[in-house]
Every structure is written in C-alpha cells, then in structure tokens.
Design an enzyme around this catalytic site. Structure first.
Site, PDB file in Angstrom:
ATOM      1  N   GLU A  45      46.283 -23.493  33.711  1.00 43.67           N
ATOM      2  CA  GLU A  45      45.536 -22.895  34.813  1.00 43.67           C
ATOM      3  C   GLU A  45      45.257 -23.980  35.822  1.00 43.67           C
ATOM      4  O   GLU A  45      45.007 -25.134  35.442  1.00 43.67           O
ATOM      5  CB  GLU A  45      44.171 -22.382  34.307  1.00 43.67           C
ATOM      6  CG  GLU A  45      44.134 -20.925  33.993  1.00 43.67           C
ATOM      7  CD  GLU A  45      42.775 -20.496  33.470  1.00 43.67           C
ATOM      8  OE1 GLU A  45      41.795 -21.250  33.599  1.00 43.67           O
ATOM      9  OE2 GLU A  45      42.702 -19.399  32.909  1.00 43.67           O
ATOM     10  N   ARG A  59      30.877  -7.737  24.887  1.00 41.12           N
ATOM     11  CA  ARG A  59      29.617  -7.610  24.142  1.00 41.12           C
ATOM     12  C   ARG A  59      28.455  -7.679  25.126  1.00 41.12           C
ATOM     13  O   ARG A  59      28.661  -7.891  26.316  1.00 41.12           O
ATOM     14  CB  ARG A  59      29.478  -8.790  23.179  1.00 41.12           C
ATOM     15  CG  ARG A  59      29.654 -10.118  23.928  1.00 41.12           C
ATOM     16  CD  ARG A  59      29.252 -11.309  23.125  1.00 41.12           C
ATOM     17  NE  ARG A  59      29.801 -12.536  23.664  1.00 41.12           N
ATOM     18  CZ  ARG A  59      29.275 -13.256  24.650  1.00 41.12           C
ATOM     19  NH1 ARG A  59      28.180 -12.836  25.244  1.00 41.12           N
ATOM     20  NH2 ARG A  59      29.838 -14.375  25.066  1.00 41.12           N
TER      21      ARG A  59
END
Lengths: 169, 502
Positions: free
Chosen positions: B199, B291
């Site tokens: 990246e 979550r």
C-alpha cells in the site's frame, strides 16, 4: 505533645510534625506550620481544611506505602522510620549500565526463555519474551557476555523489576 | 425478542452490554476466567459461569466452552462485544450451529472483511476508493516492480494481518528486499501465511471512521463519523465526533461511500468503515471492523441512539428504527480511554489493586466502567479500566468538560494510570486547535514524562494524618494524651467519623 512522621517521595524525605489541638491540628513541614481541620473522614476520603483551603483527598495505606489521590493526581509516599536525607534515593530499582543482571521492565507472564546458563550471547539478542495484556515485550542482552544464571521459566508470572537473567564472567 | 443473552466478553464492554439488556428486560449470563471471579461484569449479570483459567486462550477464546454454557443456561443469543471472538467467523458459525443467534454480522461478511486483500477487492468492486496498492502477485520481483510504480514510501503488509504484525514502512527501493523478507517471516510466524501486499504510505493522515448499521431487510445507514487520529503506537486513546476536518459535503460523500462498502458484503448489524484522509482531503478505505467499536459512546452521545440495544433488536429480526434522513448529530462528543499503564515507563502495562474508584457526575459526562472499587488489574487482559466520554455544545466546551472529568476521576490504588498523559494531550495547543493527525502523539509526546516533582504539601499532610492514625491505633499508648483526651479528636474514630456536621 508532637508526633513526627517521615515520608519519602522520589528521592526526597520530608519530616512532617503533627500537633493536635482540640479544634484543629498543626502540621509542620519545612519550618512552615499549616492549620488543618479534618471536616470529615469516610473510608479513604478526607475532607480537609488547610489554612482555610478546602480539599478532598483520598488516602490509602498499604504497609509502609501511602497512596494519595489529590486534584486529579496520584502520589505514592513511603513511610521511613527515621530521617534519612537522600539515602534511599541511592537504592536504584532499575539495573544501571554496569549491572550484570536483567530485570523485568513490566509485570507479566514469561512467554519464552531463549537462553540457558552458560550461553554466550551478543548484545541485542533476545533473552526472554514477556507478555502482559496482549503486549509482547522482548528483553534483550544489553552487552556481549556469558549468561551465568537464568532466574525465570516459561509460564512463570513475574513482577516488575524481578531478576530474570544474570551475566557472569 | 430474546429472553436471555450470553455476553462472551469481559471488562467495560461486557458491563455496557449487560446494562443494555437490563433496560430491555433481557436476562444476562456472564462468562469469566479464574482471574475475573470477582470482576465487575460477573457481579452485574444475572448468572456468571467460570469457563477456565486466566489465559484468554483457555477461557474467553474457547468457542466450545462458551457455546456450551449458552446452551446449558438456555440463552437465545450471544453478544461477542469487541476483541476476543468478536471478529472470529468460526465463532459465528458455531453459535449458529448451536441454534443460537450471533449478535453481529454474517460469518461470510466477517471472512471477507477479515482478509485485508479480499476486503480491498470487495469494496473496490463497489466503487469505494482504496489506498493505492498492489496485491496481484506475491512474488518479490512483482512486488518490487509494483513499489516502483506506486512510488515510495510504501507499506508492506501481511494479507492475513492484524495487530501491526507483518507491517514494514519502506522509504527507498534499496531496503525493500530485506523488508519483504522480514515481513514474510513475521507474517508466517504470526498467521501461518506469508502472503504480502503493498500500500502507498499516506503520511500525516487523519484516521476517520464511519459507524454503519444494516438490518435483515437490506437497509443500511451510517451514523456519521468518529475522528480517531489521536493514537499512540496505532492504539486510539482519544476519539471525537464530529471530526473537525470534515465539512458537510465531505461528510456526506464519505458516509455514502461507507454505506456502499457495507452494502458490498450485504452487511448486517453494527460495523465500522475506517478511512484514511490525506492532506488534500482525499479519502481511502482502510478496513472494516465487523463489530461494535470501543469508541461507540461518542456516536451514541451525539445521535441520541443506543447502539447496543439497536444491535440486539436487529439481531432479533427487527427493522432499523430509523432511516438515513432521520439521523442528525447534536453537539460535540469526546471520549478518552483510561488505561492501567505507566507513562513514565514507556507506557508499559501496570497491574495492581484498585481500592477505590470514583467517577465524576455532571451533565454530559458518561462513564463506561470496566472495574469497580476493590478490583484488581491483572497481566492477562487489555489494560482498559474505563472510558470517559463527554458531550458539549461545542468542541471547546467538550474539551473543558473532559478536562474537568479527568481531574475529578479518583483512582486510589497501587495501579498507575495514563490520566496525567490524557490531560497533557488535551492541554496541547495542537489538539486544542484541532490540527492533530495520526502522527501527532508519536511526534509530539515521544519523550514526554509525567512531572517528577515533589508531591504537593497537601498530599504530605494527608499521608501524615492517616499514617499517624494507623500508628496510634496499633499502639494507642503512644498516642499523645491530648489526642486521646479530646472527644473531637480524629484519632478516636479510625473508621468512620464526621466532624463539622451538626
């Protein structure tokens, strides 16, 4: 009649003299006397008035240590038996540069011990891996040398500043 | 609606979930390890079952034991909290196989978002901008060529990554081959998988995440952003919303993009899309957390919603009770995390006893406690003691409120906390001017130490008074007669006395 107590914080010992009167207490530190009124004491919480200033202080004693919370800050004071100037400060907890022993820099579980007594190691070699609260910490050799003793084993729980490994000749 | 929920977690998030269940009239079952026998979450639940020794691998990570307890106690659902098993797709599968409801997304969405490379591919296909990178091949020669095409600096990352493992920052081509080798070894040791990808490194970025929510009817909305740029070693310590960086236009575009990313995996329940925003205000998908997030309270404070209760309702099959157009934010919220760690010892974990813990009360102050008076901090778990969140009319008002709240948070014990550090960060001009990026803490506070000055004289006075009380109690004969003879003397009332009250 007066009572005295010696308190050490960091490397400094302060002598505190307490003299009780019917309505207040005189507390002398460094030749200055403070007039203290204990307004309330519930459990660990003290409501004090010191020279007219109102204060809420939490105090807990654990052996020779007093733990204090005051105005968003926490302090630990050590009760010492007699006045000793700067003396205890010399007793350093961490190993100094010339030391030949390695301590745990945090409390934790010994995950791995990568050396045994007699090993010759180079500076920077990882000797012990500690783990606490999901964090892994590698204890590395501060110098080239031979390991004389290993004082920890995998699975053992160690305190901060506990001796882990010793270097020898 | 569910009758009984098992909470497969500990600490403040377990406490938060129990509290939400209690409001909804749902019974709760806590699970705990041996170290947590008297932990706060075990005391608040209706039932508490020990599931094993202190090490998480033998208790909070034991899927088999947790599912068995849920069945034995006749639960209908399991809430995983965050951390531990919350993003473990195998756990979600096991819960479903036991005819229980997993309060969270589908296992399939968890698997895609759990793989950095699969997540990038999935959201990219939905038109979501990702950080420029390369994942087409795992061969060193291809990765090196791709790095040159991307331009340095680059990040070498493990495809299976997590927890910062297998990550290398590479600033020049010369060091890339060694970095690939080291990252491969670390990734293999940590995850059993040595696949890497690249990246482009975005420096001085803002870390901004969007809360999203999806229901079983295909509705997906976002609940605005959280600015999480205040990080120490990739760990968030102070979060806020709204982000001072975003304007209405950028907020709307990022929000819509977050919803598109969630839609790409048909996301169900609460999740968070993390973005990096660079200095030119370009934003890139970083990852999705499948979550509830630690910092969810600031979203609750500014939207007025209860995310945990919404999670439970969605899992029970209800529709989202709001649409995007219904959602607005009010005021400015900040959260800080109170950790048991020693700022003077490189922020390493601290353990010990907490004899007394007292939280401040005021309008707009919210506490999410993980521990109570008499609690113990052990080496086994995350050192988060409590979260302190505030809501103010403006950012400035929220900062002042959080400073006040930290100053009035009493933690009396032999555990060292990061409170002094949090106060120093809040006081820093860079934070106050809202110009801090993810590099702020590591650059500005690299050599920060709590002041090692003498304790205030008031601390000495209090310690002396209490110290002499102890001494005189253990040997009353030594007490000065005037202290003993005085009916108002504090020395007579070692445990509980009141002076000055009528």
């Amino acid at each position: 009649m007066k009572q005295q107590i010696h308190l050490q914080a960091a490397h400094e010992v302060k002598t505190v003299t307490v003299e009780a009167a019917p309505d207040r207490v005189g507390v002398t530190i460094d030749d200055r006397t403070y007039h203290v009124v204990i307004r309330q004491q519930v459990g660990n919480r003290l409501l004090l008035e010191v020279d007219g200033q109102r204060l809420q202080i939490y105090v807990a004693a654990d052996g020779d240590q007093s733990y204090i919370w005051l105005d968003g800050g926490a302090w630990t004071l050590q009760h010492v038996r007699e006045e000793r100037n700067q003396l205890s400060g010399q007793r350093s907890l961490a190993p100094n540069a010339a030391s030949s022993s390695l301590m745990a820099t945090m409390p934790g579980l010994v995950r791995e011990v990568l050396v045994t007594a007699g090993d010759v190691v180079a500076r920077g070699k990882t000797l012990v891996i500690l783990e606490a609260m999901k964090m892994e910490l590698r204890i590395s050799a501060p110098q080239d040398g031979r390991i004389s003793q290993v004082h920890c084993a995998p699975g053992q729980v160690v305190e901060r500043n506990q001796l882990l490994v010793e270097f020898g000749e | 609606m569910f009758q009984k929920i098992l909470i497969a977690n500990r600490g403040e998030i377990a406490v938060r979930i129990i509290q939400a269940c209690q409001e909804m009239g749902i019974a709760t079952v806590a699970v705990y390890s041996e170290a947590d026998a008297a932990a706060l979450h075990t005391m608040l639940a209706d039932e508490a079952i020990c599931i094993g020794p202190s090490a998480p691998g033998e208790s909070y990570l034991r899927i088999d034991k947790i599912v068995a307890v849920a069945q034995q106690t006749n639960c209908d659902a399991i809430h995983p909290g965050y951390g531990f098993l919350a993003e473990n797709a195998d756990f979600a599968v096991a819960v479903k196989a036991a005819n229980l409801t997993f309060i969270g997304p589908s296992a399939a969405a968890m698997r895609i978002m759990g793989s950095k490379t699969m997540a990038r591919a999935a959201v990219q296909a939905a038109g979501v901008p990702v950080i420029p990178g390369y994942q087409a091949s795992n061969a060193d020669a291809d990765l090196i060529a791709a790095a040159q095409a991307l331009g340095f600096p680059v990040l070498v990352k493990a495809s299976a990554g997590g927890g910062g493992k297998g990550i290398r920052v590479v600033r020049e081509i010369a060091t890339l081959p060694t970095a690939l080798q080291a990252a491969r070894r670390e990734a293999f040791n940590a995850f059993g998988d040595d696949q890497l990808y690249l990246e482009k490194l975005i420096e001085d970025a803002h870390h901004i995440e969007f809360q999203i929510f999806g229901d079983q009817f295909g509705n997906i909305v976002h609940l605005f952003e959280r600015e999480c740029s205040i990080q120490r070693r990739h760990q968030k310590i102070i979060e806020e919303t709204p982000s001072p960086l975003l304007d209405a236009n950028l907020r709307q575009r990022m929000g819509e993009t977050a919803v598109a990313a969630a839609r790409a995996v048909q996301y169900l329940n609460a999740g968070t899309i993390e973005f990096l925003v660079d200095s030119a205000r370009n934003f890139y998908f970083l990852e999705m957390n499948t979550r509830l997030q630690v910092e969810h309270p600031i979203t609750e404070l500014t939207t007025g919603l209860d995310l945990v209760q919404t999670q439970i309702r969605i899992a029970a099959g209800e529709r989202l009770p709001f649409q995007q157009a219904d959602l607005t934010q009010r005021g400015h919220a900040l959260e800080c995390r109170i950790y048991a760690e020693d700022p003077a010892n490189d922020f390493l974990p601290a353990i010990g006893q907490i004899w007394q813990i007292e939280f401040p009360h005021a309008p707009g102050v919210r506490i999410d406690p993980g521990i109570a008076s008499g609690g113990e901090v052990t080496i086994y778990y995350d050192p988060l003691l409590a979260k302190l969140s505030v809501l103010g009319a403006t950012r400035q008002a929220a900062i002042a409120k959080l400073q006040w709240a930290l100053r009035h948070t009493v933690i009396l014990g032999n555990v060292i906390t990061n409170i002094t550090f949090l106060r120093a960060v809040l006081n820093h001009p860079t934070f106050q001017q809202a110009t801090s990026t993810t590099a702020f803490i590591d650059q500005t506070f690299a050599s920060w130490q709590p002041s090692a000055g003498s304790p205030p004289v008031y601390a000495l006075i209090a310690a002396a008074l209490v110290g002499l009380q102890e001494k005189n109690r253990s040997s009353p004969n030594n007490a000065p007669p005037e202290m003993l003879g005085d009916p108002y003397s504090p020395w007579h009332h070692p445990n509980h006395f009141r002076m000055g009250s009528v």
